[in-house]
Design a protein around this motif. Structure first.
Motif, PDB file in Angstrom:
ATOM      1  N   GLY A 118       0.756  -1.093   0.013  1.00  0.00           N
ATOM      2  CA  GLY A 118      -0.016  -0.114   0.142  1.00  0.00           C
ATOM      3  C   GLY A 118       0.843   1.204  -0.150  1.00  0.00           C
ATOM      4  N   ARG A 119       2.007   1.090   0.075  1.00  0.00           N
ATOM      5  CA  ARG A 119       3.201   2.382   0.055  1.00  0.00           C
ATOM      6  C   ARG A 119       2.999   3.059  -1.182  1.00  0.00           C
ATOM      7  NH1 ARG A 119       8.962   0.638   1.311  1.00  0.00           N
ATOM      8  NH2 ARG A 119       7.979  -0.116   2.925  1.00  0.00           N
ATOM      9  N   VAL A 120       2.980   4.359  -0.983  1.00  0.00           N
ATOM     10  CA  VAL A 120       2.984   5.129  -2.172  1.00  0.00           C
ATOM     11  C   VAL A 120       4.089   5.619  -2.555  1.00  0.00           C
ATOM     12  CG1 VAL A 120       2.342   7.649  -3.170  1.00  0.00           C
ATOM     13  CG2 VAL A 120       0.697   6.323  -1.565  1.00  0.00           C
ATOM     14  N   ALA A 121       4.556   5.342  -3.734  1.00  0.00           N
ATOM     15  CA  ALA A 121       5.991   5.488  -4.288  1.00  0.00           C
ATOM     16  C   ALA A 121       6.467   6.958  -4.375  1.00  0.00           C
ATOM     17  CB  ALA A 121       6.038   4.828  -5.591  1.00  0.00           C
ATOM     18  N   MET A 122       7.728   7.319  -4.209  1.00  0.00           N
ATOM     19  CA  MET A 122       8.125   8.677  -4.415  1.00  0.00           C
ATOM     20  C   MET A 122       7.881   9.364  -5.895  1.00  0.00           C
ATOM     21  SD  MET A 122       8.221   9.680  -1.273  1.00  0.00           S
ATOM     22  CE  MET A 122       8.855  11.265  -1.281  1.00  0.00           C
ATOM     23  N   GLY A 123       7.993   8.348  -6.548  1.00  0.00           N
ATOM     24  CA  GLY A 123       7.941   8.877  -8.151  1.00  0.00           C
ATOM     25  C   GLY A 123       6.649   8.397  -8.757  1.00  0.00           C
ATOM     26  N   GLU A 124       6.892   7.900  -9.805  1.00  0.00           N
ATOM     27  CA  GLU A 124       5.888   7.246 -10.408  1.00  0.00           C
ATOM     28  C   GLU A 124       5.402   5.735 -10.047  1.00  0.00           C
ATOM     29  OE1 GLU A 124       6.869   6.699 -14.780  1.00  0.00           O
ATOM     30  OE2 GLU A 124       6.763   8.836 -15.244  1.00  0.00           O
ATOM     31  N   GLY A 125       4.133   5.323  -9.982  1.00  0.00           N
ATOM     32  CA  GLY A 125       3.477   4.243  -9.488  1.00  0.00           C
ATOM     33  C   GLY A 125       2.142   3.855  -9.966  1.00  0.00           C
ATOM     34  N   ARG A 126       1.628   2.790  -9.487  1.00  0.00           N
ATOM     35  CA  ARG A 126       0.334   2.243 -10.151  1.00  0.00           C
ATOM     36  C   ARG A 126      -0.491   1.861  -8.759  1.00  0.00           C
ATOM     37  NH1 ARG A 126      -1.468  -2.798 -12.691  1.00  0.00           N
ATOM     38  NH2 ARG A 126       0.435  -3.612 -11.919  1.00  0.00           N
ATOM     39  N   ILE A 127      -1.571   2.369  -8.685  1.00  0.00           N
ATOM     40  CA  ILE A 127      -2.645   1.659  -8.007  1.00  0.00           C
ATOM     41  C   ILE A 127      -3.405   0.584  -8.708  1.00  0.00           C
ATOM     42  CG2 ILE A 127      -4.733   2.067  -6.591  1.00  0.00           C
ATOM     43  CD1 ILE A 127      -3.662   5.004  -6.073  1.00  0.00           C
ATOM     44  N   SER A 128      -3.594  -0.755  -8.092  1.00  0.00           N
ATOM     45  CA  SER A 128      -4.345  -1.637  -8.523  1.00  0.00           C
ATOM     46  C   SER A 128      -4.812  -2.679  -7.829  1.00  0.00           C
ATOM     47  CB  SER A 128      -3.411  -2.391  -9.894  1.00  0.00           C
ATOM     48  OG  SER A 128      -2.193  -2.956  -9.199  1.00  0.00           O
ATOM     49  N   PRO A 129      -5.624  -3.614  -8.085  1.00  0.00           N
ATOM     50  CA  PRO A 129      -6.021  -4.771  -7.077  1.00  0.00           C
ATOM     51  C   PRO A 129      -5.039  -5.417  -6.741  1.00  0.00           C
ATOM     52  CG  PRO A 129      -7.468  -4.510  -9.170  1.00  0.00           C
ATOM     53  CD  PRO A 129      -6.379  -3.712  -9.397  1.00  0.00           C
ATOM     54  N   ARG A 130      -4.810  -5.728  -5.462  1.00  0.00           N
ATOM     55  CA  ARG A 130      -3.571  -6.352  -4.765  1.00  0.00           C
ATOM     56  C   ARG A 130      -4.140  -6.882  -3.270  1.00  0.00           C
ATOM     57  NH1 ARG A 130       0.918  -1.806  -5.317  1.00  0.00           N
ATOM     58  NH2 ARG A 130      -0.125  -1.500  -7.223  1.00  0.00           N
ATOM     59  N   THR A 131      -3.000  -7.452  -2.697  1.00  0.00           N
ATOM     60  CA  THR A 131      -3.326  -7.960  -1.496  1.00  0.00           C
ATOM     61  C   THR A 131      -2.624  -6.803  -0.631  1.00  0.00           C
ATOM     62  OG1 THR A 131      -3.127 -10.246  -1.823  1.00  0.00           O
ATOM     63  CG2 THR A 131      -2.764  -9.646   0.356  1.00  0.00           C
ATOM     64  N   TYR A 132      -3.643  -6.044   0.149  1.00  0.00           N
ATOM     65  CA  TYR A 132      -2.999  -4.898   0.982  1.00  0.00           C
ATOM     66  C   TYR A 132      -3.025  -5.461   2.509  1.00  0.00           C
ATOM     67  CZ  TYR A 132      -3.853  -1.786  -2.604  1.00  0.00           C
ATOM     68  OH  TYR A 132      -3.695  -1.037  -4.105  1.00  0.00           O
ATOM     69  N   TRP A 133      -2.080  -4.959   3.456  1.00  0.00           N
ATOM     70  CA  TRP A 133      -1.951  -5.173   4.508  1.00  0.00           C
ATOM     71  C   TRP A 133      -2.102  -4.141   5.513  1.00  0.00           C
ATOM     72  CZ3 TRP A 133      -1.365 -10.540   6.191  1.00  0.00           C
ATOM     73  CH2 TRP A 133      -1.059 -11.338   5.315  1.00  0.00           C
ATOM     74  N   TRP A 134      -3.042  -4.313   6.668  1.00  0.00           N
ATOM     75  CA  TRP A 134      -3.056  -3.325   7.530  1.00  0.00           C
ATOM     76  C   TRP A 134      -2.178  -3.699   8.966  1.00  0.00           C
ATOM     77  CZ3 TRP A 134      -8.990  -3.363   7.466  1.00  0.00           C
ATOM     78  CH2 TRP A 134      -9.581  -2.880   6.068  1.00  0.00           C
ATOM     79  N   PRO A 135      -1.696  -2.600   9.635  1.00  0.00           N
ATOM     80  CA  PRO A 135      -1.253  -2.663  11.087  1.00  0.00           C
ATOM     81  C   PRO A 135      -2.006  -3.761  11.595  1.00  0.00           C
ATOM     82  CG  PRO A 135      -1.301  -0.621  10.417  1.00  0.00           C
ATOM     83  CD  PRO A 135      -2.243  -1.114   9.558  1.00  0.00           C
ATOM     84  N   THR A 136      -1.211  -4.534  12.689  1.00  0.00           N
ATOM     85  CA  THR A 136      -1.771  -5.507  13.521  1.00  0.00           C
ATOM     86  C   THR A 136      -2.916  -4.707  14.499  1.00  0.00           C
ATOM     87  OG1 THR A 136       0.105  -6.886  13.588  1.00  0.00           O
ATOM     88  CG2 THR A 136      -1.510  -7.120  15.375  1.00  0.00           C
ATOM     89  N   GLY A 137      -4.014  -5.185  14.632  1.00  0.00           N
ATOM     90  CA  GLY A 137      -5.086  -4.744  15.269  1.00  0.00           C
ATOM     91  C   GLY A 137      -5.754  -3.504  14.737  1.00  0.00           C
TER      92      GLY A 137
END
Length: 296
Positions: free
Chosen positions: A212-231
């Motif tokens: 889920g990290r936003v890249a500092m330059g170019e990047g892409r948002i797409s369907p993928r497995t995302y992780w949230w912090p524990t809890g």
């Protein structure tokens, strides 16, 4: 127009009315609602035409934020929310936009509650300074203050126990700002309809969350497995339940206004994103979704 110290650049200047959640988001929520109004948890018995704003930024800093907001709105928010898109490419404007949201949430929440330990206050001072430096162009990196953006879609099932039956309405309709604090790390939480932004301040699980990290330059948002912090899921569920509790306490007069607005314009209600979000909850939770409402 009042004069004062700009909260971002610290220069003495005429101050503009600045929205903490971008104005276009509030307008979209209102325009796509069942009744044409929005409500806030703090004043649930009062309809609102606009979202929270204060004299916070100078003209120059306000224009900086507006340019990044425009890119996000046109390239990601509207295509995802209005057209059902699930992929988008982005440039260096997205980390700027996300950092500006986190900075706004951080400064606003801190202004509302100043009671903190010395260690936490120092850590938040450092985070606020680092975000401001990046936004003003004095630094070209965010360092440990990563921005993690999560697109949210309507759900029909979940494997997570205890999910509240207004979860989809929260995912797809709610705006919220919060700050999760500890002595070692904090999470700056900004919730937009269809998107969740976590601004991390050196979180120990950041590597696990890199999808889920936003890249500092170019990047892409797409369907993928995302992780949230524990809890984090349980924290979010608590937020959803709190909204349910607040709306349950609404005066009968206000509930009647909502009912009348729906009956007076049933076509608007059927076409609204409020109703579409409710349909997701109905498919996921059955009849228990009926007693939960999030907005006009």
């Amino acid at each position: 127009m009042p004069q004062g110290i700009c909260r971002l650049c610290k220069k003495n200047s005429d101050l503009k009315l600045s929205h903490f959640i971008p104005k276009f988001v509030g307008k979209w929520v209102k325009d796509t609602s069942a009744t044409g109004y929005i409500r806030f948890n703090q004043s649930i018995n009062k309809r609102a035409q606009d979202i929270v704003k204060e004299y916070w930024l100078c003209e120059c800093c306000e224009q900086l934020f507006s340019s990044w907001e425009r890119e996000f709105a046109n390239r990601i928010f509207y295509p995802f929310m209005n057209e059902g898109k699930s992929e988008a490419r982005y440039g260096a404007w997205l980390p700027k936009f996300c950092a500006s949201l986190s900075w706004r949430t951080l400064t606003y929440v801190r202004s509302q509650n100043s009671v903190r330990s010395e260690e936490v206050s120092h850590a938040l001072d450092t985070a606020e300074s680092a975000l401001a430096s990046y936004l003003l162009g004095d630094s070209n990196t965010l360092g440990k203050y990563e921005q993690h953006l999560y697109p949210l879609e309507g759900m029909t099932e979940t494997s997570v126990r205890g999910a509240p039956p207004n979860l989809n309405r929260y995912f797809l309709r709610t705006m919220q700002m919060d700050l999760l604090e500890s002595d070692s790390a904090s999470i700056i939480y900004t919730k937009l309809p269809g998107f969740m932004l976590l601004g991390l301040t050196g979180h120990k699980e950041s590597n696990r969350m890199r999808s889920g990290r936003v890249a500092m330059g170019e990047g892409r948002i797409s369907p993928r497995t995302y992780w949230w912090p524990t809890g984090f899921a349980e924290y979010m569920f608590d937020k959803v339940r709190a909204i349910e509790t607040v709306y349950s306490s609404m005066d009968k007069t206000q509930k009647d206004k909502i009912t009348k607005a729906v009956l007076d314009n049933p076509e608007r209600f059927k076409a609204s994103r409020t109703f579409k979000a409710f349909q997701h909850d109905l498919a996921m939770f059955g009849n228990s979704a009926f007693s939960k409402t999030n907005e006009d």
